[in-house]
Design an enzyme around this catalytic site. Structure first.
Site, PDB file in Angstrom:
ATOM      1  N   LYS A  39      -7.069 -55.540 -90.755  1.00  0.00           N
ATOM      2  CA  LYS A  39      -6.280 -54.580 -89.894  1.00  0.00           C
ATOM      3  C   LYS A  39      -5.694 -53.476 -90.449  1.00  0.00           C
ATOM      4  O   LYS A  39      -5.421 -53.283 -91.865  1.00  0.00           O
ATOM      5  CB  LYS A  39      -5.270 -55.536 -89.059  1.00  0.00           C
TER       6      LYS A  39
HETATM    7  C1  LIG Z   1      -7.099 -59.476 -84.918  1.00  0.00           C
HETATM    8  C2  LIG Z   1      -6.907 -59.342 -83.374  1.00  0.00           C
HETATM    9  C3  LIG Z   1      -6.250 -60.322 -83.077  1.00  0.00           C
HETATM   10  C4  LIG Z   1      -5.601 -61.614 -83.824  1.00  0.00           C
HETATM   11  O1  LIG Z   1      -4.883 -61.615 -84.577  1.00  0.00           O
HETATM   12  P1  LIG Z   1      -5.214 -62.438 -85.975  1.00  0.00           P
HETATM   13  O2  LIG Z   1      -4.016 -62.226 -86.709  1.00  0.00           O
HETATM   14  O3  LIG Z   1      -6.415 -62.484 -86.645  1.00  0.00           O
HETATM   15  O4  LIG Z   1      -4.770 -63.815 -85.506  1.00  0.00           O
HETATM   16  C5  LIG Z   1      -6.022 -60.364 -81.582  1.00  0.00           C
HETATM   17  N1  LIG Z   1      -6.468 -59.505 -80.789  1.00  0.00           N
HETATM   18  C6  LIG Z   1      -7.096 -58.235 -81.198  1.00  0.00           C
HETATM   19  C7  LIG Z   1      -7.704 -57.309 -80.105  1.00  0.00           C
HETATM   20  C8  LIG Z   1      -7.452 -58.319 -82.508  1.00  0.00           C
HETATM   21  O5  LIG Z   1      -8.223 -57.397 -83.072  1.00  0.00           O
END
Ligand SMILES: *Cc1c(COP(=O)(O)O)cnc(C)c1O
Length: 374
Positions: free
Chosen positions: A187
């Site tokens: 991210k």
């Molecule tokens: C990455 C993501 C999540 C979940 O996050 P994690 O930290 O991987 O559990 C939820 N929603 C979206 C749109 C994402 O891209």
């Protein structure tokens, strides 16, 4: 030149910082490794930056969604409207609190959920709508807000990928009654492990989420569980590491935005050849992933691999077509735009430490694709 889609050197500049942080937390007298004062300082820094009433750090973006759903008492018998195109946590978080995901189709170009489709999916059992910002575009949150008000349902904002995005002067995460962030490595504010946060202007949601992340305890009295919660606590090493990296986040996001601007400019003439770049501009954008739409996606992917450019398909299948969510895809319902997006979408490298020459190489490789309609 070979450019991987996921760079292995993401934290090279911060390696000493990481090792120092491990030493500092590891040698500290209090020997506190979760939910300590570093977590509290990290939450406060995020809270100040985004201007929310409360920010609660937790175990992941996925559990952040579950904490929000549970804080609103959403569970069995409730429906939650989610996008038909996106990542598994959108539907899994709903299923895992015992509620039912109802899929709404997305816009064919921006790939964020369509307000009209969300409204069509609302029934007497709908407890919440949960739009998500996707790739580089924020969902139409002003319309989502008015839909939530008009139909008297809760509004949860999956802003996991949109930290730093702003729409109509309001930052991503603050459009819903609660929003979430994810700090998993890929991210935009990715880190060295799992982590996430809940962002809210509703102090009651903040308080409940704070308790839910640690098995319903209130942080004062141990082993008194006010309600059934989760283990979704936050790591002190990560808190300190992220506190340091927060300072550079704006510059890294700006670099991502510049790369996206350059790509889009280079690709603007390719529509005739079956390649469509995402919308231009900075308003309501988030630059997590740069996704093209291509009629001959698989051929383009091969072509780029041959030119040393790693790409990635987010996501090869719409959520209702996944075996896991088949029971939430009633027969006779279709999500044609989600279907089309999953067959056309292709993400290019956009990480902030790409050099100008590398960015140019990626764009050149895309522009060299002969294209054409399939
Ligand atoms: C990455 C993501 C999540 C979940 O996050 P994690 O930290 O991987 O559990 C939820 N929603 C979206 C749109 C994402 O891209």
């Amino acid at each position: 030149m070979t450019l991987p889609f996921f760079p292995p050197d993401l934290f090279d500049d911060d390696r000493e910082l990481l090792l120092d942080t491990v030493r500092r937390v590891g040698l500290a007298e209090e020997q506190k490794f979760i939910l300590g004062e570093r977590t509290a300082r990290f939450e406060e820094a995020l809270r100040e930056q985004i201007g929310a009433a409360d920010v609660v750090a937790c175990g992941s973006g996925t559990t952040a969604l579950m904490l929000v759903l549970r804080s609103m008492d959403i569970g069995p018998g409730d429906e939650v409207v989610v996008p038909a195109f996106g990542c598994a946590p959108l539907a899994a978080s709903v299923v895992n609190v015992g509620a039912t995901p109802v899929f709404a189709d997305v816009h064919p170009w921006t790939m964020v959920v369509e307000p009209y489709e969300v409204e069509q999916a609302i029934t007497g059992r709908t407890a919440a709508i949960m739009p998500a910002h996707m790739f580089s575009v924020m969902a139409d949150m002003p319309t989502m807000r008015s839909l939530a008000e008009r139909h008297d349902v809760r509004l949860i904002e999956d802003s996991a990928v949109a930290q730093g995005g702003v729409l109509d002067g309001i930052p991503a995460g603050r459009w819903g009654e609660a929003g979430v962030f994810s700090f998993v490595q890929v991210k935009t504010f990715g880190s060295i492990g799992e982590g996430g946060a809940v962002v809210t202007d509703d102090e009651e949601i903040g308080q409940r989420v704070r308790m839910l992340r640690n098995h319903g305890q209130d942080g004062k009295q141990r082993f008194v569980h006010h309600f059934v919660g989760f283990n979704s606590r936050f790591d002190e090493i990560m808190a300190e590491f992220q506190l340091h990296r927060l300072a550079g986040l704006a510059a890294r996001l700006e670099r991502r935005a510049q790369i996206a601007d350059y790509y889009t400019e280079r690709f603007s003439g390719l529509v005739e050849r079956g390649i469509q770049p995402p919308p231009t501009g900075r308003e309501g954008r988030c630059f997590y992933v740069y996704s093209l739409l291509a009629d001959r996606r698989d051929e383009l992917k091969r072509h780029l691999t041959e030119h040393g450019v790693g790409t990635h398909v987010y996501y090869p299948s719409p959520l209702p077509a996944q075996p896991a969510f088949a029971e939430y895809a009633p027969p006779g319902r279709f999500w044609p735009h989600a279907e089309l997006a999953s067959s056309r979408i292709l993400a290019l490298p956009i990480y902030p430490h790409l050099t100008d020459a590398q960015v140019e190489h990626v764009a050149d490789a895309v522009c060299a694709f002969p294209g054409g309609r399939p």
